[in-house]
Design a protein around this motif. Sequence first.
Motif, PDB file in Angstrom:
ATOM      1  N   MET A  33      41.682  31.756  45.333  1.00 53.21           N
ATOM      2  CA  MET A  33      40.328  31.481  45.813  1.00 53.21           C
ATOM      3  C   MET A  33      39.515  32.765  45.904  1.00 53.21           C
ATOM      4  O   MET A  33      38.402  32.843  45.376  1.00 53.21           O
ATOM      5  CB  MET A  33      40.385  30.802  47.190  1.00 53.21           C
ATOM      6  N   LYS A  34      40.077  33.781  46.525  1.00 54.48           N
ATOM      7  CA  LYS A  34      39.376  35.060  46.665  1.00 54.48           C
ATOM      8  C   LYS A  34      39.167  35.725  45.303  1.00 54.48           C
ATOM      9  O   LYS A  34      38.113  36.287  45.037  1.00 54.48           O
ATOM     10  CB  LYS A  34      40.141  35.994  47.596  1.00 54.48           C
ATOM     11  N   MET A  35      40.176  35.651  44.434  1.00 55.29           N
ATOM     12  CA  MET A  35      40.046  36.260  43.110  1.00 55.29           C
ATOM     13  C   MET A  35      38.897  35.630  42.331  1.00 55.29           C
ATOM     14  O   MET A  35      38.131  36.334  41.669  1.00 55.29           O
ATOM     15  CB  MET A  35      41.365  36.136  42.343  1.00 55.29           C
ATOM     16  N   ALA A  36      38.763  34.308  42.400  1.00 58.33           N
ATOM     17  CA  ALA A  36      37.690  33.628  41.677  1.00 58.33           C
ATOM     18  C   ALA A  36      36.325  33.974  42.273  1.00 58.33           C
ATOM     19  O   ALA A  36      35.367  34.234  41.536  1.00 58.33           O
ATOM     20  CB  ALA A  36      37.926  32.122  41.689  1.00 58.33           C
ATOM     21  N   GLN A  37      36.231  33.998  43.603  1.00 63.52           N
ATOM     22  CA  GLN A  37      34.960  34.379  44.234  1.00 63.52           C
ATOM     23  C   GLN A  37      34.604  35.823  43.906  1.00 63.52           C
ATOM     24  O   GLN A  37      33.439  36.137  43.632  1.00 63.52           O
ATOM     25  CB  GLN A  37      35.035  34.169  45.746  1.00 63.52           C
ATOM     26  N   ASP A  38      35.598  36.696  43.907  1.00 65.28           N
ATOM     27  CA  ASP A  38      35.355  38.101  43.553  1.00 65.28           C
ATOM     28  C   ASP A  38      34.909  38.237  42.098  1.00 65.28           C
ATOM     29  O   ASP A  38      34.107  39.114  41.773  1.00 65.28           O
ATOM     30  CB  ASP A  38      36.600  38.948  43.809  1.00 65.28           C
ATOM     31  N   TYR A  39      35.422  37.373  41.222  1.00 60.62           N
ATOM     32  CA  TYR A  39      34.986  37.392  39.823  1.00 60.62           C
ATOM     33  C   TYR A  39      33.490  37.054  39.756  1.00 60.62           C
ATOM     34  O   TYR A  39      32.734  37.683  39.020  1.00 60.62           O
ATOM     35  CB  TYR A  39      35.813  36.404  39.004  1.00 60.62           C
ATOM     36  N   GLY A  40      33.064  36.071  40.544  1.00 62.46           N
ATOM     37  CA  GLY A  40      31.642  35.753  40.622  1.00 62.46           C
ATOM     38  C   GLY A  40      30.824  36.917  41.125  1.00 62.46           C
ATOM     39  O   GLY A  40      29.731  37.196  40.624  1.00 62.46           O
ATOM     40  N   ARG A  41      31.344  37.632  42.108  1.00 60.95           N
ATOM     41  CA  ARG A  41      30.645  38.822  42.618  1.00 60.95           C
ATOM     42  C   ARG A  41      30.557  39.914  41.541  1.00 60.95           C
ATOM     43  O   ARG A  41      29.552  40.618  41.433  1.00 60.95           O
ATOM     44  CB  ARG A  41      31.356  39.338  43.858  1.00 60.95           C
ATOM     45  N   GLU A  42      31.622  40.080  40.766  1.00 64.05           N
ATOM     46  CA  GLU A  42      31.611  41.081  39.692  1.00 64.05           C
ATOM     47  C   GLU A  42      30.550  40.730  38.650  1.00 64.05           C
ATOM     48  O   GLU A  42      29.846  41.610  38.144  1.00 64.05           O
ATOM     49  CB  GLU A  42      32.997  41.178  39.036  1.00 64.05           C
ATOM     50  N   ILE A  43      30.433  39.455  38.337  1.00 64.14           N
ATOM     51  CA  ILE A  43      29.390  39.012  37.412  1.00 64.14           C
ATOM     52  C   ILE A  43      28.016  39.342  37.993  1.00 64.14           C
ATOM     53  O   ILE A  43      27.144  39.862  37.312  1.00 64.14           O
ATOM     54  CB  ILE A  43      29.548  37.508  37.117  1.00 64.14           C
ATOM     55  N   SER A  44      27.850  39.077  39.284  1.00 64.22           N
ATOM     56  CA  SER A  44      26.571  39.343  39.954  1.00 64.22           C
ATOM     57  C   SER A  44      26.201  40.829  39.904  1.00 64.22           C
ATOM     58  O   SER A  44      25.026  41.171  39.790  1.00 64.22           O
ATOM     59  CB  SER A  44      26.640  38.886  41.408  1.00 64.22           C
ATOM     60  N   GLU A  45      27.187  41.701  39.999  1.00 62.29           N
ATOM     61  CA  GLU A  45      26.921  43.139  39.945  1.00 62.29           C
ATOM     62  C   GLU A  45      26.341  43.555  38.601  1.00 62.29           C
ATOM     63  O   GLU A  45      25.575  44.502  38.512  1.00 62.29           O
ATOM     64  CB  GLU A  45      28.196  43.925  40.223  1.00 62.29           C
TER      65      GLU A  45
END
Length: 143
Positions: free
Chosen positions: A129-141
């Motif tokens: 769950m955290k890995m997928a949310q962090d992937y979204g954050r990386e995209i946002s960056e």
Amino acid sequence: MAKALIVYATRTGETEKIGNLIAEGIRFSGHEAELLKVTDIKKGEDLKGYDAVILGSPTYHGEMVQGMKTLLFMAEKAELEGKVGGAFGSFGWSGEAPDRIFETMKNIFKMNMVSIPLRLKSANLGGGMKMAQDYGREISEKL
């Protein structure tokens, strides 16, 4: 506010769950995220109008599912060059689909890709769950 499109193919619902978590990560960062099933995309033009495109497919018998293969052919005409991109997928044994999608987006479509594709057995295992949310954050960056 940038707008991201997440398109997924799924067999068991696991890739859809991962896509939803990536969308959460993008939204947590203050951007818009739209999630669509691969069958909702009828032509390459449906991918236009987004600042980021993220594609996901499960690996089934060492391959991405047919719907995602068809989408990749349509996407060749969608003018995605330079847009932010990411690839993800779920798998049981091998997990090649996200890597193949990622390489197509990077080398054929010439997209501005995040560091690596996201490969998860499940959104519910090992911090998925955290890995997928962090992937979204990386995209946002990158937006």
